[in-house]
Design an enzyme around this catalytic site. Sequence first.
Site, short mmCIF file in Angstrom:
data_model
loop_
_atom_site.label_atom_id
_atom_site.label_comp_id
_atom_site.label_asym_id
_atom_site.label_seq_id
_atom_site.Cartn_x
_atom_site.Cartn_y
_atom_site.Cartn_z
N GLU A 60 0.82 -1.21 0.00
CA GLU A 60 0.00 0.00 0.00
C GLU A 60 0.86 1.26 0.00
O GLU A 60 0.53 2.25 -0.65
CB GLU A 60 -0.96 0.00 1.20
CG GLU A 60 -2.10 -1.00 1.06
CD GLU A 60 -2.97 -0.73 -0.16
OE1 GLU A 60 -3.11 0.45 -0.57
OE2 GLU A 60 -3.52 -1.69 -0.72
N TYR A 143 -6.73 6.47 4.23
CA TYR A 143 -6.81 5.46 3.18
C TYR A 143 -5.98 4.21 3.54
O TYR A 143 -6.47 3.08 3.46
CB TYR A 143 -6.33 6.01 1.82
CG TYR A 143 -6.07 4.88 0.86
CD1 TYR A 143 -7.13 4.27 0.21
CD2 TYR A 143 -4.78 4.38 0.69
CE1 TYR A 143 -6.91 3.17 -0.61
CE2 TYR A 143 -4.56 3.28 -0.13
CZ TYR A 143 -5.62 2.68 -0.78
OH TYR A 143 -5.41 1.58 -1.57
N ASP A 161 -9.62 4.65 -3.12
CA ASP A 161 -8.49 5.13 -3.91
C ASP A 161 -9.02 5.71 -5.22
O ASP A 161 -10.23 5.77 -5.45
CB ASP A 161 -7.45 4.03 -4.14
CG ASP A 161 -7.83 3.09 -5.28
OD1 ASP A 161 -9.03 2.96 -5.59
OD2 ASP A 161 -6.91 2.50 -5.88
N CYS A 216 -12.63 -0.15 -15.78
CA CYS A 216 -13.17 1.22 -15.72
C CYS A 216 -12.00 2.20 -15.57
O CYS A 216 -11.90 2.95 -14.60
CB CYS A 216 -14.16 1.35 -14.57
SG CYS A 216 -15.16 2.85 -14.61
N CYS A 223 -16.09 -0.93 -21.50
CA CYS A 223 -17.41 -1.15 -20.90
C CYS A 223 -17.97 -2.53 -21.24
O CYS A 223 -18.74 -3.10 -20.45
CB CYS A 223 -18.37 -0.06 -21.35
SG CYS A 223 -17.90 1.60 -20.79
N CYS A 226 -17.31 -4.93 -18.55
CA CYS A 226 -17.70 -4.54 -17.19
C CYS A 226 -18.91 -5.34 -16.73
O CYS A 226 -19.92 -5.42 -17.44
CB CYS A 226 -18.01 -3.04 -17.15
SG CYS A 226 -18.50 -2.46 -15.51
N CYS A 232 -24.70 1.00 -15.18
CA CYS A 232 -23.82 2.17 -15.04
C CYS A 232 -24.54 3.45 -15.43
O CYS A 232 -24.95 3.63 -16.59
CB CYS A 232 -22.58 1.97 -15.90
SG CYS A 232 -21.46 3.40 -15.89
#
Length: 315
Positions: A60, A143, A161, A216, A223, A226, A232
């Site tokens: 991270e 975060y 994020d 995305c 798309c 997805c 969406c």
Amino acid sequence: MTAPTKPLPGSPAPGDPDRTAGTAPGEQLHAPVIAWFDEHARDLPWRRPEAGPWGVMVSEFMLQQTPVSRVLPVYEQWMARWPRPADLAAEPPGEAVRAWGRLGYPRRALRLHGAAVAITERHGGDVPSDHAQLLALPGIGEYTAAAVASFAYGRRHAVLDTNVRRVFARAVTGVQYPPNATTAAERRLARALLPEDEGTAARWAAASMELGALVCTAKNETCHRCPITAQCAWRLAGKPEHDGPPRRGQTYAGTDRQVRGKLLAVLREAHAPVPQAVLDGVWHEPVQRARALDGLVADGLVEPLPDGMYRLPLS
């Protein structure tokens, strides 16, 4: 007059209160996104059980503003050298800066070293699972604390994020990009979309992040791949162009960041103090070079010594 708020996916439509009775906001998104993740998630070393909470934390820190492809080799070397927080804490902070290599934003190396020292001193060398204890570690913000608690321990936290924010902006809010900086409204939305079950919430956090990273994406989104394209809001609205403030670019050439990087590269490669004259040779413009070096000293990344010598910090 305030504009009406768009209902979240899974919320009842006005005048039809029983259509999705008992369905939590976002519930219609969870199953398809998690199922997609189960099939398409990348096999990354920090996702493997042997990485443990420390491996998750290291990843991270490294992944902040840095792509996976650049992080992978440095991460592998780092974990081989310092498999536990105590191993890193026993070394001078300058060694963390040296091992950070060219990942950029090297203050992250100092912060990770500081977190390792605190984990060793306060928690017996084990990365804490409690969000508040994680947040109390040096160099860890909201975060990172949420990400470590969620990804390492399966806790229920909204992990926001850039990738997750973009997915939520498009799928729920119906805009192409989120604001430049995270807003209170985005945090409220993330909490509203969080599954109630703790394990499902942790899986959702990882899955929605991966969806933003692989499908995305900021440009050239795919798309047709997805799992929630039919729901969406941005696609259903015809993919309207971004009409908010200009998105921030990340220039590098000619900036103080570039000069700092060049100075640090010399110091990383040297295993003895470096004279000022050597550092003077890395950049042609003396005022900018001096400003960059002063900034490195102020940030604790470089230690000045007598007689115009410099080295990475030992303490």
